[in-house]
Design a protein around this motif. Structure first.
Motif, short mmCIF file in Angstrom:
data_model
loop_
_atom_site.label_atom_id
_atom_site.label_comp_id
_atom_site.label_asym_id
_atom_site.label_seq_id
_atom_site.Cartn_x
_atom_site.Cartn_y
_atom_site.Cartn_z
N MET A 375 0.85 -1.20 0.00
CA MET A 375 0.00 0.00 0.00
C MET A 375 0.88 1.25 0.00
SD MET A 375 -1.45 0.19 3.95
CE MET A 375 -2.29 -1.39 3.87
N ARG A 376 0.30 2.35 -0.44
CA ARG A 376 1.03 3.62 -0.45
C ARG A 376 0.18 4.65 0.30
NH1 ARG A 376 4.94 6.48 -3.29
NH2 ARG A 376 4.50 8.70 -3.58
N LEU A 557 -8.69 -4.41 4.52
CA LEU A 557 -7.91 -5.60 4.86
C LEU A 557 -8.83 -6.72 5.32
CD1 LEU A 557 -5.93 -3.00 5.79
CD2 LEU A 557 -4.42 -4.92 6.26
N GLU A 558 -8.46 -7.93 4.95
CA GLU A 558 -9.21 -9.11 5.38
C GLU A 558 -8.23 -10.25 5.57
OE1 GLU A 558 -13.20 -11.65 4.13
OE2 GLU A 558 -12.34 -10.21 2.73
N GLN A 559 -8.19 -10.75 6.82
CA GLN A 559 -7.27 -11.84 7.18
C GLN A 559 -5.83 -11.53 6.78
OE1 GLN A 559 -8.88 -15.47 5.56
NE2 GLN A 559 -10.59 -15.50 7.00
N SER A 565 -8.89 -1.26 -2.48
CA SER A 565 -8.27 0.03 -2.21
C SER A 565 -8.81 1.05 -3.21
CB SER A 565 -6.74 -0.06 -2.32
OG SER A 565 -6.36 -0.40 -3.64
N GLY A 566 -8.74 2.33 -2.82
CA GLY A 566 -9.22 3.41 -3.66
C GLY A 566 -9.92 4.46 -2.82
N VAL A 571 -14.58 2.50 -3.94
CA VAL A 571 -14.54 1.18 -3.33
C VAL A 571 -15.95 0.73 -2.96
CG1 VAL A 571 -13.65 -0.18 -1.40
CG2 VAL A 571 -12.19 1.51 -2.49
N TYR A 572 -16.79 1.66 -2.52
CA TYR A 572 -18.16 1.30 -2.17
C TYR A 572 -18.92 0.80 -3.40
CZ TYR A 572 -22.87 1.54 -0.25
OH TYR A 572 -24.15 1.21 0.15
#
Length: 600
Positions: A375-376, A557-559, A565-566, A571-572
């Motif tokens: 990620m940035r 994030l998941e697990q 991302s966005g 993202v929604y």
């Protein structure tokens, strides 16, 4: 397996801390020598007195003038010796105790300073819980200081007195001296066997006491939960189980100790009987130089020889405790593998551009928290980390603040690898507000100033105003001098936010900063946070969708993996995990009903 502590290793450790006070050692040793010489006076006086009185008793008529003179000399010598011995022993014990106290202080300070340099992983490793660490430090410092006391206050006087007594016994009669000398190694051998057999038991007791300390600490920290579920009996039973195990070990160890103590006492009495029999025999056969006075002389000298034997079991117990407890202490003080790594990069300006590339991370307990995370985090913008509990959001924050180091992959800040950054410099430019922030035992002003020790009172007041805490503080009887521990959970959270304002960092990390605040307080704090966000890099973790939608960029994030991302809107629209979290948050807030009420 690490090699256990030995007497010589313990001495080498102790001498490093005794060396700064070597003048105290010299004084103590000099006084010890004087005291050892004085300890032999009684035997010499008794020897001469008995023989002199025996000569008088054999005269046809008693010469009272001679008897009075002998008694006067005896009284003067013995009283003078006792007076001098009292003064010598006072200063010997005072200087020895002074050295013990100073060494104990230095040990405590050194271990605290050293563990403050440890990386966060050390504190989350099994066996390094708060209660266990406290027990290791307390027991270690206490046992080592006792060892210093035994070596320089107890053992040296006893053994120097014993050596002088043996020399005098050999000078008077070689055979009597040899009998006394032969008893000593037998006694020491029995003491050695005792120590070897009891070592495992002592180590088990120490580990059990650590478990007891940790268990009690857990009870205190969890008392609200324990009482709310009526689980007092269960916790009491758990504590009883731990205490019973320690008690059984203590009783077993003491049983062995008393057996060996009795055996050593029996050996000492054998020595005394042999000295009396041999000396009396030599007197009866008119052996040259042997008189009735020599019987008492040798008995009293052997008492000086056996004095360390009578005391050795207690001193040896202290030294064996030091051997066991000092292992953990010096492991803390000299362990370099846990010291936090730091670089030397400290630029004049920090923009806050973080970049993670293919980062993996596993906690010390073996739980892998991040998998190939990239990620940035753009400088001057707001980045939100979103996900269910345990997704890895707080882990990312911990890595960005160098609390932990990655298993693989790289993290850069402003283009420089994070490992090359000076850790202190980095943290001076990062403001961190956690969901649960620690409040120190002190005043409100001291707790706020913790964010910047050079801050003035006016700075503290301004930070309190920005955190909407000022009015509540001024309602307290002592104002900013009130104890911070008296504040509610929400007020303590505002102190943590006030620390951030007074620190004024370039990068702000917010991990559920309003989790313990009510709705009005949340709105007030949000306004303050919005103000301080401007022109800074902000990383926020929150389940509050009102704070998430303000972000410029979100990572879902998941697990332990980045799955989306966005921008929040983009993202929604993608659907997926973020939409599920967003919609669930809206439903949990009854957003439809709230909107309906507001319309009416």
């Amino acid at each position: 397996m690490k090699e256990p502590m030995s007497i010589w290793k313990l001495l080498s450790h102790i001498l490093r801390y005794v060396r700064p006070y070597r003048w105290l050692v010299v004084v103590t040793l000099a006084l010890t020598l004087i005291g050892s010489l004085l300890a032999q006076v009684n035997a010499i006086v008794l020897d001469r007195s008995v023989d002199a009185i025996n000569v008088l008793d054999q005269q046809p008529s008693l010469m009272w003038s001679s008897a009075v003179r002998i008694l006067t000399i005896i009284s003067a010598v013995l009283l003078g010796k006792e007076l001098l011995a009292t003064v010598v022993n006072f200063f010997r014990r005072y200087y020895g105790e002074r050295m013990r106290i100073l060494v104990s202080r230095d040990l405590s300070l050194q271990v605290v300073r050293h563990i403050l340099t440890f990386r966060m992983a050390f504190y989350t490793t099994s066996g390094n819980e708060a209660g266990r660490l406290q027990s290791r430090i307390d027991k270690g410092v206490t046992s080592v200081s006792r060892a210093v006391n035994s070596l320089f206050i107890d053992i040296l006087p006893l053994f120097s007195s014993a050596v002088l007594a043996l020399i005098l016994m050999f000078a008077a009669n070689f055979y009597v001296g040899l009998v006394a000398l032969c008893i000593v190694p037998i006694y020491f051998y029995v003491t050695y066997i005792q120590a070897e057999r009891m070592r495992a038991g002592r180590r088990g007791i120490f580990q059990g006491q650590q478990a007891v300390s940790q268990s009690i600490l857990n009870i205190i920290e969890s008392i609200t939960v324990i009482k709310s579920f009526n689980r007092e009996q269960i916790e009491s039973g758990r504590q009883a189980t731990i205490q019973d195990a320690v008690t059984d070990l203590q009783l077993s160890t003491r049983k062995q100790s008393y057996f060996f103590t009795g055996l050593k006492g029996f050996l000492e009495q054998i020595g005394t009987v042999l000295v009396i029999i041999l000396t009396a025999y030599l007197v009866l056969i008119d052996y040259p130089g042997m008189t009735i006075g020599k019987i008492m002389y040798h008995v009293m000298l052997f008492a000086n020889v056996s004095a360390p034997i009578r005391q050795l079991h207690r001193i040896y117990d202290d030294l064996n405790d030091a051997l066991i407890y000092s292992e953990g202490l010096f492991e803390l003080m000299e362990g370099e593998e846990d010291v936090e790594n730091t670089g030397n990069h400290h630029p004049d300006h920090v923009t806050g551009c973080f970049e993670l590339q293919h980062v993996d991370f596993t906690y010390p307990n073996g739980v892998k928290a991040l998998h190939d995370v990239s990620m940035r985090i753009e400088p001057g913008k707001i980045t939100a980390l979103v996900g269910m509990s345990g997704a890895g959001k707080s882990t990312v924050v911990n890595l960005l603040d160098k609390f932990y180091h990655t298993d693989s992959g790289t993290i850069t800040l402003d283009g420089t690898p994070l490992d090359q950054w000076d850790t202190r410099w980095l943290r001076e430019h990062v403001g961190l507000v956690m969901q649960k922030n620690h409040i120190f035992d002190g005043t409100i002003e001291e707790n706020i100033r913790y964010g910047n020790p050079q801050a003035t009172h006016d700075d503290v007041v301004q930070a309190a105003r920005q955190a909407f805490l000022y009015d509540q503080v001024m309602q307290l009887p002592d104002g900013f001098e009130s104890s911070a521990l008296r504040l509610s959970g929400g007020q303590q959270q505002r102190i943590a936010i006030a620390r951030m304002f007074i620190k004024n960092p370039a990068v702000i990390i917010l991990d559920e900063p309003t989790a313990s605040l009510d709705a009005i307080a949340t709105e007030q704090i949000k306004s303050s946070i919005d103000a301080i966000k401007r022109g800074r890099t902000v990383i926020i973790i929150s389940h509050n969708i009102g704070q998430i939608v303000d972000a410029d960029q979100i990572y879902v994030l998941e697990q332990g993996r980045v799955v989306q991302s966005g921008t929040p809107e983009d993202v929604y629209r993608e659907g997926g995990r973020y939409k599920e979290i967003f919609d669930a948050s809206a439903r949990s807030m009854n957003a439809d009903k709230i909107a309906s009420v507001m319309e009416h």
